[in-house]
Design a protein around this motif. Structure first.
Motif, short mmCIF file in Angstrom:
data_model
loop_
_atom_site.label_atom_id
_atom_site.label_comp_id
_atom_site.label_asym_id
_atom_site.label_seq_id
_atom_site.Cartn_x
_atom_site.Cartn_y
_atom_site.Cartn_z
N GLU A 210 -76.32 -67.92 7.64
CA GLU A 210 -75.50 -68.29 6.49
C GLU A 210 -74.03 -68.00 6.75
O GLU A 210 -73.15 -68.80 6.41
CB GLU A 210 -75.96 -67.54 5.24
CG GLU A 210 -77.14 -68.19 4.55
CD GLU A 210 -76.81 -69.57 4.03
OE1 GLU A 210 -76.02 -69.68 3.07
OE2 GLU A 210 -77.34 -70.55 4.60
N ARG A 211 -73.74 -66.86 7.38
CA ARG A 211 -72.34 -66.53 7.69
C ARG A 211 -71.75 -67.56 8.64
O ARG A 211 -70.59 -67.98 8.47
CB ARG A 211 -72.24 -65.12 8.29
CG ARG A 211 -72.55 -64.00 7.31
CD ARG A 211 -71.89 -62.70 7.72
NE ARG A 211 -72.36 -62.18 8.98
CZ ARG A 211 -73.43 -61.39 9.11
NH1 ARG A 211 -74.13 -61.03 8.04
NH2 ARG A 211 -73.78 -60.94 10.30
N ILE A 212 -72.54 -67.96 9.63
CA ILE A 212 -72.06 -68.96 10.57
C ILE A 212 -71.85 -70.30 9.87
O ILE A 212 -70.85 -70.99 10.07
CB ILE A 212 -73.05 -69.11 11.75
CG1 ILE A 212 -73.06 -67.82 12.59
CG2 ILE A 212 -72.70 -70.31 12.61
CD1 ILE A 212 -74.18 -67.76 13.61
N ASP A 213 -72.80 -70.68 9.03
CA ASP A 213 -72.70 -71.94 8.32
C ASP A 213 -71.45 -71.99 7.43
O ASP A 213 -70.70 -72.97 7.43
CB ASP A 213 -73.95 -72.15 7.46
CG ASP A 213 -73.91 -73.46 6.70
OD1 ASP A 213 -74.10 -74.51 7.32
OD2 ASP A 213 -73.68 -73.42 5.47
N TRP A 214 -71.19 -70.93 6.69
CA TRP A 214 -70.02 -70.89 5.82
C TRP A 214 -68.74 -70.90 6.63
O TRP A 214 -67.77 -71.59 6.26
CB TRP A 214 -70.08 -69.66 4.90
CG TRP A 214 -70.95 -69.90 3.71
CD1 TRP A 214 -72.30 -70.09 3.71
CD2 TRP A 214 -70.53 -70.00 2.34
NE1 TRP A 214 -72.75 -70.29 2.43
CE2 TRP A 214 -71.69 -70.24 1.57
CE3 TRP A 214 -69.30 -69.89 1.70
CZ2 TRP A 214 -71.64 -70.38 0.19
CZ3 TRP A 214 -69.25 -70.03 0.32
CH2 TRP A 214 -70.41 -70.27 -0.43
N TYR A 215 -68.71 -70.17 7.74
CA TYR A 215 -67.50 -70.12 8.55
C TYR A 215 -67.18 -71.48 9.16
O TYR A 215 -66.02 -71.90 9.20
CB TYR A 215 -67.63 -69.08 9.66
CG TYR A 215 -66.38 -68.94 10.49
CD1 TYR A 215 -65.25 -68.32 9.97
CD2 TYR A 215 -66.31 -69.46 11.78
CE1 TYR A 215 -64.07 -68.22 10.71
CE2 TYR A 215 -65.16 -69.35 12.54
CZ TYR A 215 -64.04 -68.74 11.99
OH TYR A 215 -62.88 -68.64 12.74
N THR A 216 -68.21 -72.19 9.64
CA THR A 216 -67.98 -73.47 10.33
C THR A 216 -67.78 -74.63 9.37
O THR A 216 -67.49 -75.75 9.81
CB THR A 216 -69.16 -73.79 11.27
OG1 THR A 216 -70.39 -73.80 10.51
CG2 THR A 216 -69.27 -72.76 12.38
N HIS A 217 -67.93 -74.39 8.08
CA HIS A 217 -67.77 -75.45 7.07
C HIS A 217 -66.68 -75.09 6.06
O HIS A 217 -66.78 -75.39 4.87
CB HIS A 217 -69.09 -75.70 6.34
CG HIS A 217 -70.14 -76.36 7.18
ND1 HIS A 217 -70.81 -75.69 8.19
CD2 HIS A 217 -70.63 -77.63 7.18
CE1 HIS A 217 -71.68 -76.53 8.75
NE2 HIS A 217 -71.59 -77.70 8.17
N LEU A 218 -65.60 -74.44 6.56
CA LEU A 218 -64.44 -74.14 5.71
C LEU A 218 -64.83 -73.33 4.46
O LEU A 218 -64.24 -73.50 3.39
CB LEU A 218 -63.74 -75.44 5.28
CG LEU A 218 -63.01 -76.20 6.39
CD1 LEU A 218 -62.68 -77.61 5.95
CD2 LEU A 218 -61.74 -75.47 6.80
#
Length: 373
Positions: A210-218
């Motif tokens: 989830e952290r990666i997903d949020w970081y890579t999607h602004l």
């Protein structure tokens, strides 16, 4: 067939272009849908297929392997003032993201004639600032990192696996990229799974995912967390979805081509394959041979045959030989030898049987000591 088929001016083509497998149909469907960005429906389908194919709980598609590594390190809280252990064998794209985080790369030596990190060198270089470590199955070769991962776990340091060249490589009963906290892949034009540019991240840790997903999607534009735009475009996901289905066929052909060359090696000659575990399987991004003796002469003989090793073609050396990483230099003798004493040979499915047979013959001659330039 003679060695005049290939030479330094007419090298063996190491670039593989997959045959069409319906990519245009998949792209057309994406175009018809009209959503081409990272919000395209095909992206979620592609991510699900990646996770299923490699046996991970979560896959996040991104726009490059470099983005994958950077996002993974950010999610592991790598920041200025922290340190990241990096294999001394790492090429620039593996280590650049450490600098992007503002952190300090710490080159670590490998075990002798191996890509695996040396646990003793890890022990020497661990500090209270060590936040993460990177492992690297370079050239698609498996490396047994269990001792190093256990040591790092005791220190509370999580591992990012740079599997950018290791699609389909098996380490024991798992795929490369599924052994650490997170695995990072590239789908650049030269990779086994190619979308032109692109990459993806695998993890079994839902919170980390989830952290990666949020970081890579602004930060999903919620304004609550910082993020960047690393999303993969829909048409590239469409290409990856189709080509993923043919990965096993490509792996089989690469392994057959590699075995054709390996069976021609004479026992006790100057060359042998880079070692790996009996239960492991390289994907043969390259077939990698190690040189036992007369290293400069053998490397020159491969170059003259139109098969230049990375040490000559790309001037491959341990990471700290690169100018921007020289401030972090420390002596890594095993990595030094590995860089110059290895030969990387193409064995991709685009090679004809005649070319593979010629390569097997020429490699056998060099292994027997025929190293005429």
């Amino acid at each position: 067939m003679t060695s005049s088929n290939h030479d330094v001016l007419n090298p063996v083509n190491d670039r593989y272009t997959p045959a069409p497998c319906g990519e245009l149909d998949e792209i057309r469907a994406t175009l018809d849908d009209g959503r081409l960005s990272g919000g395209a429906p095909v992206l979620a389908i592609y991510e699900h297929a990646l996770a299923k194919r490699f046996g991970a709980r979560r896959a996040i598609a991104v726009n490059s392997g470099t983005s994958a590594l950077h996002a993974a390190l950010i999610a592991l809280d790598v920041r200025p003032g922290t340190e990241v252990l990096v294999p001394a064998t790492a090429p620039l794209p593996t280590a650049m993201p450490v600098l992007t985080c503002g952190a300090t790369p710490v080159p670590v030596d490998t075990l002798p004639e191996s890509l695996a990190l040396d646990p003793a060198d890890i022990q020497r270089k661990l500090t209270g600032r060590t936040r993460a470590a990177i492992t690297l199955p370079l050239w698609g070769y498996p490396n047994d990192e269990r001792a190093s991962v256990d040591l790092l776990a005791q220190a509370g340091v999580l591992v990012t696996e740079d599997a950018c060249q290791a699609h389909g490589t098996r380490v024991g009963n798992q795929f490369a990229g599924t052994h650490g906290a997170v695995g990072c892949f590239s789908t650049h034009d030269r990779k086994l799974l190619s979308t032109g540019e692109g990459g993806f991240i695998l993890t079994d840790d839902e919170e980390l995912g989830e952290r990666i997903d949020w970081y890579t999607h602004l930060g999903h534009l919620r304004g609550t967390t910082h993020g960047v735009n690393y999303k993969l475009a829909g048409p590239l996901a469409a290409i990856g979805l189709r080509r993923l289905k043919l990965l096993d066929r490509q792996l089989d052909r690469r392994r057959r081509n590699a075995q054709r060359i390996l069976t021609a090696l004479p026992p006790g000659g100057l060359l042998r394959e880079l070692p790996y575990g009996v239960q492991d399987k390289p994907n043969y991004y390259n077939l990698v041979l190690t040189i036992k003796d007369r290293i400069p002469q053998v490397a020159a003989a491969f170059e003259a045959a139109g098969l230049p090793p990375d040490s000559i073609r790309w001037r491959y050396r341990p990471l700290y030989h690169q100018p921007i990483f020289q401030p972090y230099a420390n002596q890594c003798s095993n990595a030094e030898r590995l860089a110059t004493a290895t030969v990387q040979l193409p064995v991709h499915p685009g090679m004809t049987d005649a070319t593979v047979a010629w390569m097997a013959d020429r490699v056998a001659q060099i292994a027997q000591g025929d190293i005429r330039a």
